[in-house]
Design a protein around this motif. Structure first.
Motif, PDB file in Angstrom:
ATOM      1  N   VAL A 243       0.848  -1.192   0.000  1.00  0.00           N
ATOM      2  CA  VAL A 243       0.000   0.000   0.000  1.00  0.00           C
ATOM      3  C   VAL A 243       0.888   1.249   0.000  1.00  0.00           C
ATOM      4  O   VAL A 243       2.035   1.219   0.460  1.00  0.00           O
ATOM      5  CB  VAL A 243      -0.957   0.048   1.210  1.00  0.00           C
ATOM      6  CG1 VAL A 243      -1.927  -1.114   1.170  1.00  0.00           C
ATOM      7  CG2 VAL A 243      -0.202   0.086   2.524  1.00  0.00           C
ATOM      8  N   LYS A 244       0.362   2.320  -0.517  1.00  0.00           N
ATOM      9  CA  LYS A 244       1.056   3.607  -0.516  1.00  0.00           C
ATOM     10  C   LYS A 244       0.276   4.567   0.365  1.00  0.00           C
ATOM     11  O   LYS A 244      -0.902   4.835   0.123  1.00  0.00           O
ATOM     12  CB  LYS A 244       1.160   4.161  -1.942  1.00  0.00           C
ATOM     13  CG  LYS A 244       1.782   5.542  -2.038  1.00  0.00           C
ATOM     14  CD  LYS A 244       3.243   5.537  -1.631  1.00  0.00           C
ATOM     15  CE  LYS A 244       3.876   6.913  -1.830  1.00  0.00           C
ATOM     16  NZ  LYS A 244       5.278   6.953  -1.331  1.00  0.00           N
ATOM     17  N   ILE A 245       0.940   5.055   1.411  1.00  0.00           N
ATOM     18  CA  ILE A 245       0.277   5.926   2.373  1.00  0.00           C
ATOM     19  C   ILE A 245       0.787   7.354   2.197  1.00  0.00           C
ATOM     20  O   ILE A 245       1.992   7.621   2.319  1.00  0.00           O
ATOM     21  CB  ILE A 245       0.531   5.460   3.821  1.00  0.00           C
ATOM     22  CG1 ILE A 245       0.083   4.001   3.994  1.00  0.00           C
ATOM     23  CG2 ILE A 245      -0.202   6.367   4.812  1.00  0.00           C
ATOM     24  CD1 ILE A 245       0.446   3.411   5.339  1.00  0.00           C
ATOM     25  N   TYR A 246      -0.123   8.253   1.887  1.00  0.00           N
ATOM     26  CA  TYR A 246       0.185   9.683   1.822  1.00  0.00           C
ATOM     27  C   TYR A 246      -0.410  10.372   3.051  1.00  0.00           C
ATOM     28  O   TYR A 246      -1.336   9.860   3.685  1.00  0.00           O
ATOM     29  CB  TYR A 246      -0.427  10.322   0.576  1.00  0.00           C
ATOM     30  CG  TYR A 246       0.105   9.813  -0.742  1.00  0.00           C
ATOM     31  CD1 TYR A 246       1.212  10.411  -1.339  1.00  0.00           C
ATOM     32  CD2 TYR A 246      -0.507   8.757  -1.400  1.00  0.00           C
ATOM     33  CE1 TYR A 246       1.696   9.950  -2.561  1.00  0.00           C
ATOM     34  CE2 TYR A 246      -0.029   8.298  -2.616  1.00  0.00           C
ATOM     35  CZ  TYR A 246       1.073   8.898  -3.195  1.00  0.00           C
ATOM     36  OH  TYR A 246       1.544   8.432  -4.403  1.00  0.00           O
ATOM     37  N   GLU A 247       0.101  11.539   3.351  1.00  0.00           N
ATOM     38  CA  GLU A 247      -0.486  12.374   4.387  1.00  0.00           C
ATOM     39  C   GLU A 247      -1.646  13.182   3.806  1.00  0.00           C
ATOM     40  O   GLU A 247      -1.816  13.266   2.582  1.00  0.00           O
ATOM     41  CB  GLU A 247       0.567  13.327   4.967  1.00  0.00           C
ATOM     42  CG  GLU A 247       0.955  14.503   4.068  1.00  0.00           C
ATOM     43  CD  GLU A 247       1.922  14.162   2.942  1.00  0.00           C
ATOM     44  OE1 GLU A 247       2.382  15.105   2.270  1.00  0.00           O
ATOM     45  OE2 GLU A 247       2.194  12.971   2.703  1.00  0.00           O
ATOM     46  N   TYR A 248      -2.421  13.771   4.672  1.00  0.00           N
ATOM     47  CA  TYR A 248      -3.348  14.838   4.303  1.00  0.00           C
ATOM     48  C   TYR A 248      -2.784  16.125   4.900  1.00  0.00           C
ATOM     49  O   TYR A 248      -2.586  16.233   6.109  1.00  0.00           O
ATOM     50  CB  TYR A 248      -4.743  14.598   4.889  1.00  0.00           C
ATOM     51  CG  TYR A 248      -5.734  13.981   3.936  1.00  0.00           C
ATOM     52  CD1 TYR A 248      -6.254  14.718   2.875  1.00  0.00           C
ATOM     53  CD2 TYR A 248      -6.180  12.678   4.113  1.00  0.00           C
ATOM     54  CE1 TYR A 248      -7.177  14.154   2.002  1.00  0.00           C
ATOM     55  CE2 TYR A 248      -7.110  12.110   3.247  1.00  0.00           C
ATOM     56  CZ  TYR A 248      -7.605  12.853   2.195  1.00  0.00           C
ATOM     57  OH  TYR A 248      -8.522  12.298   1.333  1.00  0.00           O
ATOM     58  N   ASN A 249      -2.514  17.114   4.065  1.00  0.00           N
ATOM     59  CA  ASN A 249      -2.047  18.405   4.555  1.00  0.00           C
ATOM     60  C   ASN A 249      -3.233  19.305   4.872  1.00  0.00           C
ATOM     61  O   ASN A 249      -4.355  19.071   4.407  1.00  0.00           O
ATOM     62  CB  ASN A 249      -1.116  19.039   3.526  1.00  0.00           C
ATOM     63  CG  ASN A 249       0.147  18.199   3.333  1.00  0.00           C
ATOM     64  OD1 ASN A 249       0.760  17.763   4.305  1.00  0.00           O
ATOM     65  ND2 ASN A 249       0.520  17.941   2.084  1.00  0.00           N
ATOM     66  N   ARG A 250      -2.983  20.336   5.694  1.00  0.00           N
ATOM     67  CA  ARG A 250      -4.068  21.180   6.188  1.00  0.00           C
ATOM     68  C   ARG A 250      -3.878  22.631   5.743  1.00  0.00           C
ATOM     69  O   ARG A 250      -2.754  23.137   5.769  1.00  0.00           O
ATOM     70  CB  ARG A 250      -4.105  21.168   7.725  1.00  0.00           C
ATOM     71  CG  ARG A 250      -4.758  19.919   8.336  1.00  0.00           C
ATOM     72  CD  ARG A 250      -3.789  18.793   8.583  1.00  0.00           C
ATOM     73  NE  ARG A 250      -4.336  17.833   9.540  1.00  0.00           N
ATOM     74  CZ  ARG A 250      -4.775  16.613   9.235  1.00  0.00           C
ATOM     75  NH1 ARG A 250      -4.715  16.171   7.987  1.00  0.00           N
ATOM     76  NH2 ARG A 250      -5.265  15.809  10.170  1.00  0.00           N
ATOM     77  N   ILE A 251      -4.959  23.285   5.353  1.00  0.00           N
ATOM     78  CA  ILE A 251      -4.934  24.725   5.087  1.00  0.00           C
ATOM     79  C   ILE A 251      -6.026  25.378   5.925  1.00  0.00           C
ATOM     80  O   ILE A 251      -7.131  24.871   6.038  1.00  0.00           O
ATOM     81  CB  ILE A 251      -5.107  25.049   3.593  1.00  0.00           C
ATOM     82  CG1 ILE A 251      -6.265  24.264   2.967  1.00  0.00           C
ATOM     83  CG2 ILE A 251      -3.825  24.796   2.826  1.00  0.00           C
ATOM     84  CD1 ILE A 251      -6.525  24.612   1.505  1.00  0.00           C
ATOM     85  N   ILE A 252      -5.680  26.531   6.529  1.00  0.00           N
ATOM     86  CA  ILE A 252      -6.552  27.201   7.491  1.00  0.00           C
ATOM     87  C   ILE A 252      -6.847  28.611   6.998  1.00  0.00           C
ATOM     88  O   ILE A 252      -5.962  29.313   6.499  1.00  0.00           O
ATOM     89  CB  ILE A 252      -5.890  27.285   8.887  1.00  0.00           C
ATOM     90  CG1 ILE A 252      -5.164  25.972   9.240  1.00  0.00           C
ATOM     91  CG2 ILE A 252      -6.916  27.676   9.946  1.00  0.00           C
ATOM     92  CD1 ILE A 252      -6.043  24.777   9.377  1.00  0.00           C
ATOM     93  N   ARG A 253      -8.092  29.047   7.166  1.00  0.00           N
ATOM     94  CA  ARG A 253      -8.521  30.326   6.590  1.00  0.00           C
ATOM     95  C   ARG A 253      -8.008  31.556   7.338  1.00  0.00           C
ATOM     96  O   ARG A 253      -7.916  32.636   6.755  1.00  0.00           O
ATOM     97  CB  ARG A 253     -10.052  30.379   6.526  1.00  0.00           C
ATOM     98  CG  ARG A 253     -10.632  29.302   5.612  1.00  0.00           C
ATOM     99  CD  ARG A 253     -12.139  29.444   5.429  1.00  0.00           C
ATOM    100  NE  ARG A 253     -12.665  28.265   4.762  1.00  0.00           N
ATOM    101  CZ  ARG A 253     -12.627  28.046   3.444  1.00  0.00           C
ATOM    102  NH1 ARG A 253     -12.076  28.953   2.660  1.00  0.00           N
ATOM    103  NH2 ARG A 253     -13.130  26.946   2.928  1.00  0.00           N
ATOM    104  N   ASP A 254      -7.686  31.432   8.638  1.00  0.00           N
ATOM    105  CA  ASP A 254      -7.233  32.604   9.391  1.00  0.00           C
ATOM    106  C   ASP A 254      -6.380  32.160  10.570  1.00  0.00           C
ATOM    107  O   ASP A 254      -6.283  30.968  10.870  1.00  0.00           O
ATOM    108  CB  ASP A 254      -8.429  33.436   9.888  1.00  0.00           C
ATOM    109  CG  ASP A 254      -9.365  32.641  10.787  1.00  0.00           C
ATOM    110  OD1 ASP A 254      -8.947  32.320  11.916  1.00  0.00           O
ATOM    111  OD2 ASP A 254     -10.502  32.327  10.359  1.00  0.00           O
ATOM    112  N   LEU A 255      -5.758  33.118  11.246  1.00  0.00           N
ATOM    113  CA  LEU A 255      -4.887  32.833  12.390  1.00  0.00           C
ATOM    114  C   LEU A 255      -5.606  33.020  13.723  1.00  0.00           C
ATOM    115  O   LEU A 255      -4.949  33.148  14.772  1.00  0.00           O
ATOM    116  CB  LEU A 255      -3.636  33.715  12.345  1.00  0.00           C
ATOM    117  CG  LEU A 255      -2.649  33.454  11.207  1.00  0.00           C
ATOM    118  CD1 LEU A 255      -1.428  34.382  11.333  1.00  0.00           C
ATOM    119  CD2 LEU A 255      -2.190  31.998  11.197  1.00  0.00           C
ATOM    120  N   ASN A 256      -6.934  33.019  13.698  1.00  0.00           N
ATOM    121  CA  ASN A 256      -7.718  33.079  14.940  1.00  0.00           C
ATOM    122  C   ASN A 256      -7.391  34.321  15.757  1.00  0.00           C
ATOM    123  O   ASN A 256      -7.343  34.288  16.993  1.00  0.00           O
ATOM    124  CB  ASN A 256      -7.477  31.812  15.774  1.00  0.00           C
ATOM    125  CG  ASN A 256      -8.524  31.600  16.853  1.00  0.00           C
ATOM    126  OD1 ASN A 256      -9.687  31.976  16.676  1.00  0.00           O
ATOM    127  ND2 ASN A 256      -8.122  31.002  17.967  1.00  0.00           N
TER     128      ASN A 256
END
Length: 405
Positions: A243-256
């Motif tokens: 199997v080939k395992i990739y990550e899921y990267n995250r993008i966030i709309r603001d810095l809170n």
């Protein structure tokens, strides 16, 4: 001891298989979907969503019945054929960087209930209920659960020999994948393969937790009907190293509410930060994180003193949630918070840069992919990964094999 069974598959005729099979429905843009439906009358997309243009105007009950009727149309028109006896299949997918080979078989609901088939992801009850209703109304499934088994030289040698025989399918797809399928049909082959899996004490779900949970729920509700097919669900069983395992990267709309400088100062409490400026930097090993903020890439190295003995607390996706997303950015619900979105790791990190530069998102985080040992350790300890922790290949073609209920 793992139990697998052969089944009487329904599948496309060899002359139409390349036209029938398709990617997962959700992988298509609206424009792609419209094009395929307009120009390819054999595409399984016609079965999955027969009322495509009006799907928002009909009830789910009518939609599911429409799927069932269109599936029957495909059978009556000779697009699909049915095996005259129960068999296994060996299936190989080749893309430009890797090949994947595994067995298509029925796996046991009893094994799933008894944790012989182990899980590492949580499920959403509404999705489990939705797919259970889909299975109940349509009477078939064409999306197998991806399950891994420990690497096995005996099985590897057998697979190598089997591939020397004539496949029943040998075709390519428009995304430049090559697909080959061999039928495992003699009584001796079937018995031998079942015996090999009986020697395997545990199997692990890699992808398809909602599908397996839906199959269990359908079994619990309908087992009184005496339908033996409900006792199993279709799976694609593959060696864990394949199997080939990739990550899921995250993008966030603001810095809170944080300024850039204040945010970096708070990050420095748990990470050593190195400004990589314009370098398209991504993590090279576990406990490393990439970040793109205000036109700069940063390397974040998790401080040694923060590391924990807990398997879950040492998972990179959990660390990012515990130290950054929840306490600093105020994201509690990783599934439903509209301020966060996810990018599969097989996509270039330049995608994250572009999305942040366009202004809709303010910061992106890149993770190092988990490996199979982490997944197994979590499953063995009945622990659950955070949502969107892994993107796993191979992906099975819809419409290639149908398991009727």
């Amino acid at each position: 001891m793992s139990k697998i069974i052969p089944f009487k598959a329904v599948r496309p005729t060899p002359d139409k298989v390349a036209l029938v099979t398709c990617r997962n429905y959700d992988d298509y843009s609206s424009a792609e979907l419209a094009a395929w439906l307009s120009f390819n009358p054999y595409s399984f997309l016609h079965v999955i969503n027969p009322a495509y243009m009006y799907s928002q105007k009909i009830t789910l009950d009518k939609r599911f019945k429409g799927v069932a009727h269109k599936y029957q149309d495909f059978k009556e028109e000779g697009i699909f054929m049915e095996e005259d006896k129960a068999v296994f299949f060996l299936y190989e997918i080749q893309n430009k960087v890797q090949s994947f080979t595994g067995f298509i078989a029925g796996t046991s609901i009893e094994d799933y209930k008894n944790n012989v088939i182990k899980k590492h992801e949580d499920t959403l009850q509404y999705r489990v209920e939705y797919f259970k209703d889909y299975l109940h109304q349509t009477g078939f499934n064409t999306e197998p659960v991806l399950i891994t088994y420990p690497d096995n030289e005996t099985l590897n040698s057998w697979i190598t020999e089997k591939k020397k025989s004539q496949p029943i399918y040998n075709y390519s797809t428009t995304n430049k994948e090559k697909h080959q399928v061999w039928k495992i049909e003699t009584a001796a082959e079937i018995q031998w393969l079942q015996q090999q899996f009986e020697k395997i004490p545990e199997l692990y779900i890699a992808d398809g937790h909602h599908r397996s949970a839906s199959a269990e729920l359908l079994y619990d509700e309908d087992k009184h009907l005496g339908n033996e097919n409900l006792n199993y669900f279709m799976s694609f069983l593959i060696a864990e190293s394949n199997v080939k395992i990739y990550e899921y990267n995250r993008i966030i709309r603001d810095l809170n509410g944080f300024s850039k400088d204040d945010f970096l100062e708070k990050l420095a409490e748990n990470f050593i930060i190195k400004d990589k400026e314009q370098e398209l930097w991504k993590p090279q090993s576990k406990f490393e994180f990439g970040m793109y903020l205000d036109g700069h890439f940063y390397a974040l190295f998790y401080k040694q003193e923060n590391k924990q003995p807990s398997i879950l607390e040492n998972l990179d996706a959990q660390i990012l949630y515990d130290k950054v997303l929840q306490p600093l950015l105020g994201i509690e619900d990783l599934r439903n918070d509209e301020r966060i979105e996810y990018i599969p790791g097989k996509q270039s990190i330049s995608t994250i840069k572009e999305l942040v530069d366009e202004g809709e998102f303010e910061v992106g985080f890149m993770l190092f992919p988990s490996d199979i040992s982490e997944i197994k350790a979590l499953a063995d300890n009945n622990l659950i990964m955070p949502p969107k922790s892994t993107y796993i290949e191979p992906k099975f073609r819809s419409g290639l094999m149908v398991y009727e209920l």
